[in-house]
Design an enzyme around this catalytic site. Structure first.
Site, PDB file in Angstrom:
ATOM      1  CE  LYS A  12      67.302   7.672 -17.373  1.00 41.98           C
ATOM      2  NZ  LYS A  12      67.412   7.767 -15.897  1.00 41.98           N
ATOM      3  CB  THR A  57      64.024   9.687 -16.292  1.00 43.39           C
ATOM      4  OG1 THR A  57      64.838   9.129 -15.286  1.00 43.39           O
ATOM      5  CG2 THR A  57      63.368  10.958 -15.798  1.00 43.39           C
ATOM      6  CG  HIS A 250      89.011  36.320 -32.808  1.00 46.13           C
ATOM      7  ND1 HIS A 250      88.200  36.996 -33.696  1.00 46.13           N
ATOM      8  CD2 HIS A 250      88.396  36.435 -31.608  1.00 46.13           C
ATOM      9  CE1 HIS A 250      87.164  37.515 -33.056  1.00 46.13           C
ATOM     10  NE2 HIS A 250      87.248  37.179 -31.789  1.00 46.13           N
TER      11      HIS A 250
HETATM   12  O1  LIG Z   1      82.938  39.418 -38.511  1.00 44.42           O
HETATM   13  C1  LIG Z   1      83.123  40.123 -37.500  1.00 44.42           C
HETATM   14  N1  LIG Z   1      82.067  40.697 -36.878  1.00 44.42           N
HETATM   15  C2  LIG Z   1      82.199  41.476 -35.762  1.00 44.42           C
HETATM   16  O2  LIG Z   1      81.187  42.003 -35.207  1.00 44.42           O
HETATM   17  C3  LIG Z   1      83.511  41.668 -35.261  1.00 44.42           C
HETATM   18  N2  LIG Z   1      84.008  42.344 -34.187  1.00 44.42           N
HETATM   19  C4  LIG Z   1      85.348  42.150 -34.201  1.00 44.42           C
HETATM   20  O3  LIG Z   1      86.155  42.620 -33.335  1.00 44.42           O
HETATM   21  N3  LIG Z   1      85.719  41.370 -35.236  1.00 44.42           N
HETATM   22  C5  LIG Z   1      84.594  41.046 -35.923  1.00 44.42           C
HETATM   23  N4  LIG Z   1      84.372  40.284 -37.012  1.00 44.42           N
END
Ligand SMILES: O=c1[nH]c(=O)c2[nH]c(=O)[nH]c2[nH]1
Length: 301
Positions: A12, A57, A250
């Site tokens: 479960k 379950t 990013h």
């Molecule tokens: O810390 C990072 N590692 C990567 O492998 C990578 N590749 C990327 O485009 N930016 C980053 N930053």
């Protein structure tokens, strides 16, 4: 040529259990999501549709909730070990069990500088997790505990660079010696044995991960992860290995020059996808055998 049943398990998934301890007016709450899975010889169920070996379950779900009342919850690792041993004992066809628990953090609400007795706000520093695998029963029984933390969202606004990387005709990324580094970390570590102070060790490892993220001058997320893992293994001999999965969240500097505005690392666009996904493990070269510690869903491994 023969067609045969491959590895299988059943249980479960994601019993969401909230346990309230109300012995005094100052209540304690625990919020767990518990998944169970049994493995063994369940060929009759798959091939013939014969359920005689199958502990339903639904029974597994009932057991999770009943044990929370009858035995209490305690450290999630202990709760998981108790459940795993119980399911293996109850199910002769089973040769192993996997129990996974995530614990949602709750904090007391602060009212006029005092934390409230029975009102809570959800959230904390990540979600604590454990995955326990038990194989066998009686003297042949072995147990593996992999605990961890997930949804630990971290950001540093400087102290991170990324340069000197390999370039080809498709490379457009500019080198940087000052960027935002952010991730939503998943870390899971395998314990040697089960004679561990689960709560204290978890707290200590979480603090170390946070400290290291803050203190390491990052040349890449890879290097930060390795440093975090190294620090954990150095301080905790009871940890055999640690694995990380870290999305690189990013943050792109917004170009404000069309508006005649300079932007020296102050305004960023936080992209949600795509994201770099950096995964790494740090291990002791003399660690014990992994056994079934990292056992997951057989259909997918
Ligand atoms: O810390 C990072 N590692 C990567 O492998 C990578 N590749 C990327 O485009 N930016 C980053 N930053």
């Amino acid at each position: 040529m023969a067609i045969v049943l491959g590895p299988n398990q059943y249980g479960k998934a994601q019993n969401h259990l909230v346990r309230v301890y109300r012995g005094t007016s100052r209540h304690e709450i625990r919020d767990l999501t518990v998944s169970s899975a049994l493995r063994g010889d369940f060929s009759a169920a798959h091939i013939d549709g014969d359920q005689q070996d199958v502990l339903p379950t639904d029974t597994q779900k009932n057991t999770v909730f009943s044990f929370a009342k009858e035995k209490g919850v305690g450290a999630i690792e202990d709760f998981a070990l108790t459940l795993a041993d119980h399911f293996v004992a109850q199910t002769p066809a089973a040769d192993g069990a996997r129990i996974e628990i995530d614990e949602m953090p709750w904090q007391r609400i602060d009212v006029d500088g005092r934390d409230h007795d029975h009102s809570f706000v959800q959230g904390g520093l990540g979600t604590r997790t454990t995955v326990v695998n038990v194989d066998g029963r009686g003297p042949d029984r072995t147990a593996h505990v992999v605990s961890g933390i997930k949804d630990l969202t971290l950001l540093k606004s400087t102290g991170s660079e990324f340069r000197g990387f390999l370039k080809d005709r498709y490379t457009t990324l500019e080198e940087t010696d000052d960027r935002i580094l952010a991730t939503s970390l998943v870390a899971r570590w395998r314990y040697e044995g089960t004679d561990v102070g689960w709560d204290e060790t978890f707290e200590s490892i979480r603090s170390l991960l946070l400290e290291q993220f803050a203190e390491i001058h990052s040349r890449a997320l890879q290097q930060t992860l390795y440093g975090m893992g190294h620090a954990v293994l150095e301080k905790h001999p009871e940890v055999a290995e640690i694995k990380f999965s870290a999305p690189n969240k990013h943050h792109f500097l917004v170009d404000l020059s069309p508006f005649g505005v300079d932007n020296p690392g102050e305004v960023f666009y936080a992209a949600d996808r795509p994201y770099g996904l950096i995964e790494a493990s740090v291990v002791r070269d003399d660690a014990s055998e992994r056994g079934s510690a990292w056992h997951a869903v057989p259909a997918w491994v």
